[in-house]
Scaffold this motif. Structure first.
Motif, mmCIF file in Angstrom:
data_model
loop_
_atom_site.group_PDB
_atom_site.id
_atom_site.type_symbol
_atom_site.label_atom_id
_atom_site.label_comp_id
_atom_site.label_asym_id
_atom_site.label_seq_id
_atom_site.Cartn_x
_atom_site.Cartn_y
_atom_site.Cartn_z
ATOM 1 N N ALA A 66 15.542 3.901 9.978
ATOM 2 C CA ALA A 66 14.754 5.087 9.645
ATOM 3 C C ALA A 66 15.156 5.658 8.289
ATOM 4 N N SER A 67 16.452 5.676 8.005
ATOM 5 C CA SER A 67 16.903 6.180 6.707
ATOM 6 C C SER A 67 16.422 5.278 5.576
ATOM 7 N N THR A 68 16.479 3.965 5.807
ATOM 8 C CA THR A 68 15.984 3.029 4.795
ATOM 9 C C THR A 68 14.484 3.201 4.600
ATOM 10 N N LEU A 71 13.764 6.228 2.479
ATOM 11 C CA LEU A 71 14.019 5.955 1.065
ATOM 12 C C LEU A 71 12.905 5.102 0.459
ATOM 13 N N LEU A 72 12.524 4.033 1.165
ATOM 14 C CA LEU A 72 11.513 3.133 0.617
ATOM 15 C C LEU A 72 10.124 3.762 0.589
ATOM 16 N N SER A 73 9.895 4.798 1.400
ATOM 17 C CA SER A 73 8.606 5.497 1.342
ATOM 18 C C SER A 73 8.359 6.085 -0.036
ATOM 19 N N LEU A 74 9.419 6.437 -0.724
ATOM 20 C CA LEU A 74 9.278 6.993 -2.074
ATOM 21 C C LEU A 74 8.842 5.942 -3.091
ATOM 22 N N LEU A 75 8.963 4.658 -2.708
ATOM 23 C CA LEU A 75 8.575 3.575 -3.616
ATOM 24 C C LEU A 75 7.196 3.007 -3.284
ATOM 25 N N LEU A 160 0.215 10.462 -2.259
ATOM 26 C CA LEU A 160 1.423 11.271 -2.367
ATOM 27 C C LEU A 160 1.769 11.911 -1.027
ATOM 28 N N GLY A 161 0.729 12.407 -0.342
ATOM 29 C CA GLY A 161 0.969 13.018 0.964
ATOM 30 C C GLY A 161 1.461 12.008 1.980
ATOM 31 N N GLY A 162 0.877 10.801 1.974
ATOM 32 C CA GLY A 162 1.330 9.766 2.894
ATOM 33 C C GLY A 162 2.778 9.355 2.650
ATOM 34 N N ASN A 163 3.143 9.204 1.380
ATOM 35 C CA ASN A 163 4.528 8.833 1.061
ATOM 36 C C ASN A 163 5.499 9.934 1.473
ATOM 37 N N VAL A 168 9.614 12.164 5.200
ATOM 38 C CA VAL A 168 10.042 13.219 6.112
ATOM 39 C C VAL A 168 10.206 12.685 7.532
ATOM 40 N N LEU A 169 9.254 11.872 7.988
ATOM 41 C CA LEU A 169 9.341 11.340 9.350
ATOM 42 C C LEU A 169 10.554 10.416 9.493
ATOM 43 N N GLY A 170 10.859 9.636 8.444
ATOM 44 C CA GLY A 170 12.028 8.769 8.502
ATOM 45 C C GLY A 170 13.313 9.564 8.622
ATOM 46 N N LEU A 171 13.448 10.594 7.803
ATOM 47 C CA LEU A 171 14.634 11.448 7.885
ATOM 48 C C LEU A 171 14.719 12.152 9.226
#
Length: 559
Positions: A66-68, A71-75, A160-163, A168-171
């Motif tokens: 989930a943490s990974t 992070l990757l959601s930002l990419l 942008l909203g999806g990323n 947020v959901l991953g964190l």
């Protein structure tokens, strides 16, 4: 008309053309598969057993994934997302190999070590297992990812909203899982700190960022001056100027020196010479990039780590006092220490020196015996006025640098057989790894003995002496660890317990100034790299305000 079954299947099947979906698929791959060394280490912990241990392991896998994914959601952006994910997949595969094979961890200091690694050291780390890991864990998913069709156009705000939602959901998922196993998580991470540096690729992202931040925060410009008042103490009439040979060892651990009680004869030549081997010496770091600058600093480890402004070192102070200084390097460089003094690699010979003997070098990588070649010519090439006051010659060894220990000794210097002849140490029986490593120590023993023999040829002109110390130690499979570079706070003793050897010949001015029988009393005294700078400074008779007699190993023995 679409059947209800096909409609349900369409809802369950993710759209792999979407960058956010690709990011989370990559996170799932890296979190579960590329972290196999972490899961293996976690499974081996005695406190992670039974159903509770299984639950904690599953929760830990969820936290990492989930943490990974966060992070990757930002990419997850068109055009740039997939190439970045492919690079991260390859990096995670490489990290999985090195962490799993050698037990190393990836922290900011390891980033510095990697940046200062030369081509020879990199070549020694290449192996078939590395290529296999890169292919299966990195190249295969990267190839699949890069072949996915491009995503349909989407408005900037929606993407942008999806990323942001993925982040947020991953964190949130990682936080919920962490709270659910908080007692086990906090206890495990507190008692086994190295686990936090095994989480791939989060460890790489954090460590690269921390190293870059420290680098950008470091002040630029010349180093601050130390020892501006350095001068040579007056010598008695008729006495000879000093010639101190400093040998900086590489990856030698004290416990494998027979001079220090090791059962095998790894010091056959030094054992016949009147040398003093200190048995309880602690290094400043666990890697060359950390230890070497610290050894040559007057500050000691704690103050050196807190240093904000780069400053000069032992070589600058010696040169400022008027001595001739020369650094000879058979390694990947002096880490900036020799930038302001004469220096040379072993392969660059001075005028008048004979060519290096055949078999001593393979390309531009040489055995340490090359350090001794042409020493008379190197000495003659120094500034004559400075040399008349004294000389400090530094030899930087290749020593026992791994993992290719078998390359560090000549064919006629391998008394321990069979030896591991692979860079994949975990594939060799541990006895063969130790054999290859011990053979490299025999080569170091030979170098030091021959260095003393050369110094003896200079005694008509100089008051000679030798000071040897290794920069750090090495793990040889203890606890599943190989090589070095572990964070100092929890590094094993094998990586910080190093040898230090002094040769003070009888009949010299230094020996005459010492109390009889005092030197042997230093043998089991706890010392560290903190003493290195001040011992060398006092040895050659340099007075400076940065000199601390309480850190000079010889000061207490002087009359």
């Amino acid at each position: 008309m679409t059947s209800p079954f096909k409609q349900a299947l369409a809802w369950c099947r993710p759209d792999v053309s979407r960058p956010l979906t690709q990011a989370w698929l990559a996170a799932l791959w890296m979190g579960l598969l590329a972290n196999w060394p972490l899961w293996r280490q976690l499974q081996a912990l005695p406190e992670v057993t039974g159903l509770r241990g299984l639950g904690f392991g599953l929760a830990m896998a969820g936290i990492v994934t989930a943490s990974t994914g966060a992070l990757l959601s930002l990419l997850a952006w068109p055009r740039v997302g997939r190439p970045l994910l492919a690079l991260l997949l390859l990096a995670a595969a490489a990290l999985a190999h090195f962490i799993g094979s050698y037990g190393i961890v990836f922290d900011p200091s390891m980033v510095v070590n990697m940046a200062q690694t030369d081509a020879h050291e990199t070549r020694d780390l290449l192996s078939g297992r590395l290529l296999l890991s890169l292919a299966l864990l990195g190249a295969l998913p990267a190839w699949w990812l890069l072949r996915r069709p491009a995503a349909a156009a989407q408005r900037l705000g929606a993407r942008l909203g999806g990323n942001a939602a993925g982040f947020v959901l991953g964190l949130a998922a990682a936080a919920v899982l962490a709270v659910g196993v908080f007692a086990d998580l906090s206890s495990t991470m507190r008692n086994h700190k190295r686990l936090r540096y095994m989480i791939t690729p989060l460890n790489a992202v954090y460590s690269l960022g921390a190293a870059a931040s420290r680098g950008s925060a470091a002040p630029s410009g010349p180093p601050s001056v130390i020892g501006a008042d350095a001068r040579l103490l007056p010598r008695p009439p008729g006495s000879r100027p000093p010639l101190l040979l400093i040998v900086v060892g590489e990856t030698a651990r004290s416990m494998n020196f027979s001079l220090n009680g090791y059962a095998r004869p790894t010091n056959p030549e030094l054992a016949t010479l009147p040398v003093l081997s200190l048995r309880d010496v602690t290094s400043c770091g666990t890697a060359t990039a950390a230890s070497l600058p610290c050894m040559f600093s007057p500050l000691g480890r704690e103050a050196f780590l807190a240093l904000k402004q780069p400053q000069e070192n032992l070589l600058d102070v010696l040169q400022r006092a008027g001595l001739a200084v020369l650094w000879l390097d058979n390694q990947s460089g002096c880490k900036g220490l020799c930038d302001r003094v004469p220096h040379s690699p072993t392969t660059r010979l001075p005028p008048g020196a004979a060519p290096l003997p055949a078999g001593l070098c393979d390309g531009d990588e040489c055995l340490d015996d090359a350090l001794l070649h042409g020493l008379d010519a190197r000495l003659a090439a120094l500034d004559a006025e400075r040399a008349s006051r004294g000389v400090v010659l530094v030899m930087h060894q290749m020593g026992s640098h791994g993992p290719a220990y078998y390359k560090r000794s000549a064919p006629d210097q391998k008394p321990f057989q069979p030896e591991c002849r692979s860079s994949s140490l975990q594939q060799c029986p541990r006895e063969q790894v130790v054999n290859a490593y011990d053979n490299s120590l025999v080569a170091t023993d030979r170098l030091l003995a021959r260095s003393i023999a050369w110094l003896q040829t200079q005694q008509q002109r100089f008051d000679t002496g030798l000071l040897y110390a290794s920069d750090h130690g090495e793990s040889l499979g203890e606890g599943g660890l190989y090589l070095h570079g572990m964070p100092y706070a929890f590094a094993p003793r094998e990586q910080t317990h190093v040898p230090m050897i002094l040769w003070v010949p009888a009949g010299g001015a230094l020996a005459a100034s010492l109390k009889p029988g005092c030197l042997p009393a230093l043998r089991d005294r706890p010392v560290s790299h903190d003493h290195f700078f001040h011992t060398a400074l006092g040895w050659v008779g340099v007075q400076a305000s940065v000199y601390r007699p309480d850190w000079d190993l010889l000061a207490g023995c002087r009359r």
